[in-house]
Design a protein around this motif. Sequence first.
Motif, PDB file in Angstrom:
ATOM      1  N   VAL A   1      27.130  53.554  66.445  1.00 22.71           N
ATOM      2  CA  VAL A   1      28.103  53.909  67.479  1.00 22.71           C
ATOM      3  C   VAL A   1      28.868  52.655  67.890  1.00 22.71           C
ATOM      4  O   VAL A   1      28.260  51.632  68.214  1.00 22.71           O
ATOM      5  CB  VAL A   1      27.407  54.538  68.709  1.00 22.71           C
ATOM      6  CG1 VAL A   1      28.456  54.929  69.754  1.00 22.71           C
ATOM      7  CG2 VAL A   1      26.587  55.752  68.304  1.00 22.71           C
ATOM      8  N   ILE A   2      30.192  52.745  67.822  1.00 22.87           N
ATOM      9  CA  ILE A   2      31.063  51.628  68.194  1.00 22.87           C
ATOM     10  C   ILE A   2      31.830  52.041  69.443  1.00 22.87           C
ATOM     11  O   ILE A   2      32.312  53.178  69.534  1.00 22.87           O
ATOM     12  CB  ILE A   2      32.050  51.300  67.052  1.00 22.87           C
ATOM     13  CG1 ILE A   2      31.299  51.096  65.734  1.00 22.87           C
ATOM     14  CG2 ILE A   2      32.900  50.086  67.390  1.00 22.87           C
ATOM     15  CD1 ILE A   2      32.194  51.085  64.520  1.00 22.87           C
ATOM     16  N   ASP A   3      31.920  51.120  70.434  1.00 25.89           N
ATOM     17  CA  ASP A   3      32.686  51.459  71.635  1.00 25.89           C
ATOM     18  C   ASP A   3      34.005  50.690  71.671  1.00 25.89           C
ATOM     19  O   ASP A   3      34.232  49.802  70.855  1.00 25.89           O
ATOM     20  CB  ASP A   3      31.849  51.232  72.905  1.00 25.89           C
ATOM     21  CG  ASP A   3      31.502  49.774  73.120  1.00 25.89           C
ATOM     22  OD1 ASP A   3      32.408  48.926  73.031  1.00 25.89           O
ATOM     23  OD2 ASP A   3      30.314  49.478  73.380  1.00 25.89           O
ATOM     24  N   ASN A   4      34.850  51.055  72.618  1.00 28.75           N
ATOM     25  CA  ASN A   4      36.204  50.483  72.645  1.00 28.75           C
ATOM     26  C   ASN A   4      36.242  49.103  73.295  1.00 28.75           C
ATOM     27  O   ASN A   4      37.306  48.548  73.532  1.00 28.75           O
ATOM     28  CB  ASN A   4      37.190  51.448  73.321  1.00 28.75           C
ATOM     29  CG  ASN A   4      36.864  51.659  74.787  1.00 28.75           C
ATOM     30  OD1 ASN A   4      35.863  51.136  75.288  1.00 28.75           O
ATOM     31  ND2 ASN A   4      37.682  52.426  75.472  1.00 28.75           N
ATOM     32  N   LYS A   5      35.058  48.545  73.619  1.00 21.33           N
ATOM     33  CA  LYS A   5      35.013  47.196  74.174  1.00 21.33           C
ATOM     34  C   LYS A   5      34.451  46.211  73.154  1.00 21.33           C
ATOM     35  O   LYS A   5      34.129  45.072  73.477  1.00 21.33           O
ATOM     36  CB  LYS A   5      34.183  47.178  75.453  1.00 21.33           C
ATOM     37  CG  LYS A   5      34.685  48.197  76.462  1.00 21.33           C
ATOM     38  CD  LYS A   5      34.289  47.888  77.876  1.00 21.33           C
ATOM     39  CE  LYS A   5      35.093  48.712  78.862  1.00 21.33           C
ATOM     40  NZ  LYS A   5      34.965  50.180  78.614  1.00 21.33           N
ATOM     41  N   GLY A   6      34.263  46.663  71.940  1.00 21.34           N
ATOM     42  CA  GLY A   6      33.772  45.789  70.876  1.00 21.34           C
ATOM     43  C   GLY A   6      32.271  45.869  70.658  1.00 21.34           C
ATOM     44  O   GLY A   6      31.732  45.198  69.787  1.00 21.34           O
ATOM     45  N   GLY A   7      31.588  46.681  71.463  1.00 20.62           N
ATOM     46  CA  GLY A   7      30.142  46.837  71.318  1.00 20.62           C
ATOM     47  C   GLY A   7      29.783  47.745  70.149  1.00 20.62           C
ATOM     48  O   GLY A   7      30.583  48.581  69.724  1.00 20.62           O
ATOM     49  N   MET A   8      28.578  47.536  69.635  1.00 19.59           N
ATOM     50  CA  MET A   8      28.152  48.330  68.493  1.00 19.59           C
ATOM     51  C   MET A   8      26.640  48.511  68.546  1.00 19.59           C
ATOM     52  O   MET A   8      25.915  47.583  68.876  1.00 19.59           O
ATOM     53  CB  MET A   8      28.524  47.570  67.228  1.00 19.59           C
ATOM     54  CG  MET A   8      28.342  48.343  65.969  1.00 19.59           C
ATOM     55  SD  MET A   8      29.024  47.426  64.593  1.00 19.59           S
ATOM     56  CE  MET A   8      27.540  46.706  63.967  1.00 19.59           C
ATOM     57  N   GLN A   9      26.178  49.709  68.262  1.00 19.98           N
ATOM     58  CA  GLN A   9      24.741  49.984  68.244  1.00 19.98           C
ATOM     59  C   GLN A   9      24.381  50.709  66.965  1.00 19.98           C
ATOM     60  O   GLN A   9      24.944  51.750  66.657  1.00 19.98           O
ATOM     61  CB  GLN A   9      24.386  50.872  69.439  1.00 19.98           C
ATOM     62  CG  GLN A   9      23.471  50.203  70.453  1.00 19.98           C
ATOM     63  CD  GLN A   9      23.172  51.134  71.599  1.00 19.98           C
ATOM     64  OE1 GLN A   9      24.054  51.492  72.363  1.00 19.98           O
ATOM     65  NE2 GLN A   9      21.918  51.533  71.713  1.00 19.98           N
ATOM     66  N   GLN A  10      23.415  50.143  66.233  1.00 18.09           N
ATOM     67  CA  GLN A  10      22.954  50.800  65.012  1.00 18.09           C
ATOM     68  C   GLN A  10      21.659  51.529  65.301  1.00 18.09           C
ATOM     69  O   GLN A  10      20.714  50.944  65.829  1.00 18.09           O
ATOM     70  CB  GLN A  10      22.717  49.765  63.917  1.00 18.09           C
ATOM     71  CG  GLN A  10      23.988  49.348  63.208  1.00 18.09           C
ATOM     72  CD  GLN A  10      23.698  48.345  62.119  1.00 18.09           C
ATOM     73  OE1 GLN A  10      23.515  47.172  62.396  1.00 18.09           O
ATOM     74  NE2 GLN A  10      23.631  48.823  60.894  1.00 18.09           N
ATOM     75  N   PHE A  11      21.602  52.794  64.958  1.00 22.51           N
ATOM     76  CA  PHE A  11      20.394  53.585  65.180  1.00 22.51           C
ATOM     77  C   PHE A  11      19.671  53.812  63.852  1.00 22.51           C
ATOM     78  O   PHE A  11      20.273  53.787  62.791  1.00 22.51           O
ATOM     79  CB  PHE A  11      20.762  54.929  65.822  1.00 22.51           C
ATOM     80  CG  PHE A  11      21.302  54.779  67.226  1.00 22.51           C
ATOM     81  CD1 PHE A  11      20.455  54.666  68.308  1.00 22.51           C
ATOM     82  CD2 PHE A  11      22.676  54.731  67.450  1.00 22.51           C
ATOM     83  CE1 PHE A  11      20.944  54.517  69.599  1.00 22.51           C
ATOM     84  CE2 PHE A  11      23.179  54.587  68.741  1.00 22.51           C
ATOM     85  CZ  PHE A  11      22.317  54.481  69.822  1.00 22.51           C
ATOM     86  N   GLU A  12      18.373  54.045  63.976  1.00 21.44           N
ATOM     87  CA  GLU A  12      17.554  54.318  62.789  1.00 21.44           C
ATOM     88  C   GLU A  12      17.835  55.729  62.277  1.00 21.44           C
ATOM     89  O   GLU A  12      18.416  56.553  62.983  1.00 21.44           O
ATOM     90  CB  GLU A  12      16.069  54.224  63.159  1.00 21.44           C
ATOM     91  CG  GLU A  12      15.617  52.858  63.616  1.00 21.44           C
ATOM     92  CD  GLU A  12      15.884  51.790  62.568  1.00 21.44           C
ATOM     93  OE1 GLU A  12      15.523  52.012  61.392  1.00 21.44           O
ATOM     94  OE2 GLU A  12      16.476  50.754  62.922  1.00 21.44           O
ATOM     95  N   LEU A  13      17.362  56.000  61.058  1.00 17.47           N
ATOM     96  CA  LEU A  13      17.374  57.367  60.541  1.00 17.47           C
ATOM     97  C   LEU A  13      16.457  58.214  61.413  1.00 17.47           C
ATOM     98  O   LEU A  13      15.305  57.857  61.635  1.00 17.47           O
ATOM     99  CB  LEU A  13      16.871  57.381  59.090  1.00 17.47           C
ATOM    100  CG  LEU A  13      16.847  58.752  58.411  1.00 17.47           C
ATOM    101  CD1 LEU A  13      18.248  59.222  58.060  1.00 17.47           C
ATOM    102  CD2 LEU A  13      15.989  58.721  57.145  1.00 17.47           C
ATOM    103  N   LYS A  14      16.976  59.296  61.962  1.00 20.23           N
ATOM    104  CA  LYS A  14      16.156  60.173  62.795  1.00 20.23           C
ATOM    105  C   LYS A  14      16.711  61.587  62.763  1.00 20.23           C
ATOM    106  O   LYS A  14      17.731  61.830  62.110  1.00 20.23           O
ATOM    107  CB  LYS A  14      16.061  59.647  64.231  1.00 20.23           C
ATOM    108  CG  LYS A  14      17.339  59.132  64.856  1.00 20.23           C
ATOM    109  CD  LYS A  14      17.106  58.672  66.279  1.00 20.23           C
ATOM    110  CE  LYS A  14      17.047  57.163  66.399  1.00 20.23           C
ATOM    111  NZ  LYS A  14      16.861  56.733  67.800  1.00 20.23           N
ATOM    112  N   SER A  15      16.055  62.516  63.442  1.00 20.33           N
ATOM    113  CA  SER A  15      16.515  63.903  63.421  1.00 20.33           C
ATOM    114  C   SER A  15      17.860  64.000  64.128  1.00 20.33           C
ATOM    115  O   SER A  15      18.190  63.180  64.998  1.00 20.33           O
ATOM    116  CB  SER A  15      15.502  64.812  64.114  1.00 20.33           C
ATOM    117  OG  SER A  15      15.544  64.612  65.520  1.00 20.33           O
TER     118      SER A  15
END
Length: 227
Positions: free
Chosen positions: A192-206
């Motif tokens: 997930v990338i936000d409009n302030k330059g942040g980014m979060q990578q999530f694991e494989l999940k349901s």
Amino acid sequence: QHFFNSPLPLKGKKALVSAGPTQEAIDPVRFIGNHSSGKMGYAIASALQSLGATVTLISGPTQLPTPPKVNRHDVTSAQEMLVACSTYFEASDIIVMSAAVADYTPIEVASQKIKKKDVNLEIALKKTTDILATLGEKKTAKQTLVGFALETDNELQNAKDKLKRKNLDYIVLNSMQDKGAGFAGDTNKVTVIDNKGGMQQFELKSKKEVANDIVTLIAAHQAAINS
Ligand code: CTP
Ligand code: CA
């Protein structure tokens, strides 16, 4: 503050979610479609409802049951999805466009079944309206607008470009390179990338857990807007 601690942080909020594929008619018996199952969007609609939001789900053709207490509005084509989404957009605090909208649609729909004739057949197509970009142009500071991106190459840059171009708060990048991620299955791996330059990578999940992750970000965004 108390917004976060509330068991129903989205109580009083209205949410609009699009899900599933669209079908673009070629003739009375045929269409152009895609492999979207609708599972991701339905899971998001359900997760938003669980946090107290009033949810309208604009759904293309799927095989899925309507999530409990979600107001479902069925559509077939990209044009119908545009009209339905536009109707609910202004009154919505949260808008998540997870549908796999057809990018092209036949210029003309044959009124009779097209008969088999030559070896090759060409069907002329025109671009559909980009629903998400259209909504992005009208977005206000009170709204949280979330899009998806399905990419096979140059993924992060393409997703960031879409986030900017469509004026989104968040874009959820679905990588087609990960096993277990994508259209048909019950699991997904997203960034997930936000409009302030942040980014979060999530694991494989349901997909249900992925939906909870996305909705948690949305609730935080709404809390920040309302604080
Ligand atoms: N989308 C939309 N209306 C369209 C096409 C796409 O609302 N006519 C939305 C999708 O629901 C998704 C986002 O735009 O949230 C990105 O879709 P995607 O297909 O990844 O991007 P496109 O902008 O269509 O670009 P391309 O397919 O060329 O990568
Ligand atoms: Ca597309």
